[in-house]
Design a protein around this motif. Sequence first.
Motif, short mmCIF file in Angstrom:
data_model
loop_
_atom_site.label_atom_id
_atom_site.label_comp_id
_atom_site.label_asym_id
_atom_site.label_seq_id
_atom_site.Cartn_x
_atom_site.Cartn_y
_atom_site.Cartn_z
N ASP A 20 47.24 31.41 37.29
CA ASP A 20 48.06 32.37 38.04
C ASP A 20 47.70 33.74 37.95
OD1 ASP A 20 49.43 30.23 39.10
OD2 ASP A 20 51.11 30.43 37.75
N ARG A 21 47.45 34.27 36.70
CA ARG A 21 47.00 35.59 36.66
C ARG A 21 45.86 35.98 37.29
NH1 ARG A 21 45.15 38.17 30.43
NH2 ARG A 21 45.06 40.27 31.14
N ILE A 22 44.76 35.03 37.12
CA ILE A 22 43.59 35.26 38.20
C ILE A 22 43.82 35.57 39.52
CG2 ILE A 22 41.26 34.41 38.68
CD1 ILE A 22 41.27 33.17 35.81
N LYS A 23 44.72 34.42 40.15
CA LYS A 23 45.15 34.59 41.53
C LYS A 23 45.69 35.90 41.75
CE LYS A 23 45.94 29.46 41.73
NZ LYS A 23 47.01 28.36 42.15
N SER A 24 46.56 36.20 40.85
CA SER A 24 47.12 37.67 41.35
C SER A 24 46.24 38.87 41.08
CB SER A 24 48.31 38.03 40.24
OG SER A 24 49.37 36.83 40.47
N LEU A 25 45.33 38.66 40.35
CA LEU A 25 44.37 39.83 40.18
C LEU A 25 43.32 39.62 41.58
CD1 LEU A 25 43.29 39.30 36.33
CD2 LEU A 25 44.36 41.29 37.50
N PRO A 77 41.17 42.54 46.18
CA PRO A 77 40.20 41.90 46.97
C PRO A 77 38.69 42.26 46.44
CG PRO A 77 41.72 42.75 48.16
CD PRO A 77 41.98 43.38 46.90
N GLY A 78 38.03 41.17 46.41
CA GLY A 78 36.48 41.13 45.90
C GLY A 78 36.05 41.24 44.62
N HIS A 79 37.21 41.36 43.74
CA HIS A 79 37.04 41.65 42.40
C HIS A 79 37.69 40.22 41.60
CE1 HIS A 79 35.60 45.86 42.15
NE2 HIS A 79 36.62 46.01 43.27
N MET A 108 46.50 45.65 49.04
CA MET A 108 47.26 44.49 49.03
C MET A 108 47.83 44.48 47.29
SD MET A 108 46.84 40.32 49.65
CE MET A 108 47.93 39.38 49.61
N SER A 109 49.21 44.32 47.33
CA SER A 109 49.78 44.13 46.02
C SER A 109 50.23 42.77 45.73
CB SER A 109 51.01 45.15 45.84
OG SER A 109 51.95 44.53 46.89
N ALA A 110 50.03 42.53 44.55
CA ALA A 110 50.54 41.21 43.90
C ALA A 110 51.26 41.05 42.57
CB ALA A 110 49.50 40.13 44.13
N SER A 111 52.26 40.46 42.43
CA SER A 111 53.05 40.67 41.09
C SER A 111 52.23 39.73 40.12
CB SER A 111 54.40 40.13 41.41
OG SER A 111 54.48 38.95 41.78
N MET A 112 52.06 40.09 38.95
CA MET A 112 51.30 39.61 38.01
C MET A 112 52.64 38.53 37.21
SD MET A 112 48.39 40.48 37.59
CE MET A 112 47.88 39.61 35.93
N PRO A 113 51.95 37.23 36.77
CA PRO A 113 52.86 36.37 36.38
C PRO A 113 53.28 36.72 34.93
CG PRO A 113 50.79 35.84 35.79
CD PRO A 113 50.54 36.83 37.00
N GLN A 114 54.50 36.41 34.55
CA GLN A 114 55.19 36.96 33.30
C GLN A 114 54.88 35.79 32.01
OE1 GLN A 114 56.72 40.07 33.31
NE2 GLN A 114 55.69 40.20 35.27
N LYS A 115 54.65 36.29 31.00
CA LYS A 115 53.97 35.47 29.99
C LYS A 115 55.36 34.60 29.72
CE LYS A 115 50.32 37.82 28.19
NZ LYS A 115 49.47 38.77 27.05
N ARG A 116 56.64 35.29 29.64
CA ARG A 116 57.77 34.65 29.18
C ARG A 116 58.12 33.21 29.69
NH1 ARG A 116 60.02 39.16 31.86
NH2 ARG A 116 61.43 38.68 33.45
N TYR A 117 57.58 33.16 31.18
CA TYR A 117 57.80 31.81 31.74
C TYR A 117 56.95 30.85 31.38
CZ TYR A 117 60.95 34.81 34.40
OH TYR A 117 61.86 35.76 34.89
N TYR A 118 55.79 31.09 30.45
CA TYR A 118 54.68 30.21 30.31
C TYR A 118 54.50 30.00 28.97
CZ TYR A 118 53.13 31.48 35.10
OH TYR A 118 52.86 31.75 36.44
N ARG A 119 55.52 30.39 28.01
CA ARG A 119 55.44 30.21 26.33
C ARG A 119 55.44 28.88 26.15
NH1 ARG A 119 53.26 34.77 24.10
NH2 ARG A 119 54.12 36.70 24.94
N GLN A 120 54.58 28.51 24.95
CA GLN A 120 54.67 27.34 24.41
C GLN A 120 54.12 27.26 23.04
OE1 GLN A 120 51.79 24.89 27.24
NE2 GLN A 120 51.44 23.95 25.21
#
Length: 210
Positions: A102-107, A112-114, A1-13
């Motif tokens: 969100d990164r952990i959810k994507s990973l 699966p299982g990791h 199963m593939s999942a796109s990783m979140p992009q840091k540029r949308y989470y910068r502060q």
Amino acid sequence: MSASMPQKRYYRQRAHSNPMADHTFDYPVCPEEMDWSQLYPHFFSPMDERHDRDPDKGKHGVEFADVGCGYGGLLVELSRLFPEKLILGLEIRVKVSDYVQDRIKSLRAAEPGHYQNIACLRSNAMKYLPNFFTKGQGMVYTMTDVEEVHLWMVKHFTEHPLFCQVAEEDLVNDIIISRLGTCTEEGKKVQRNGGKNFLAVFRRVEDECK
């Protein structure tokens, strides 16, 4: 199963957040009241079921805490090194903690299982660390590229009656040490800029200090 990783540029502060400012956090009144199943569903059943799915899973609770975990580089690295240990990142910045979650959810979705053993909470460790962890848990690893901060931490830990500093020669075989300054965004930035990271490790006096 593939999942796109979140992009840091949308989470910068901003790089820093005032821990003394007013923030709204959710936290348990004591460690025993924490429902870890929300963060580690692979290891715990919900609290209202009052038992673990597997008596061996999660029985020791969270064993690694990354205070100020940033974008989660160390969490991901430790997850691979210690797949059966529960690892928690604490981060006060809203967008940054959102990114790690969100990164952990994507990973987890991608493999699966990791990565079931890592999680991130938005919290103020200065105020609420005792709400999550019982008295006397663990060793303390400190690392910073600011020498003044390093000296300040060393001074206060060595002066504290409950801690003693672990000698450098006793850390040679510690597999965590080499990861601290290389797998995080800040650590990589220091390396690129030719800077230096300052490390110190402390142990509670109840444990043997070598």
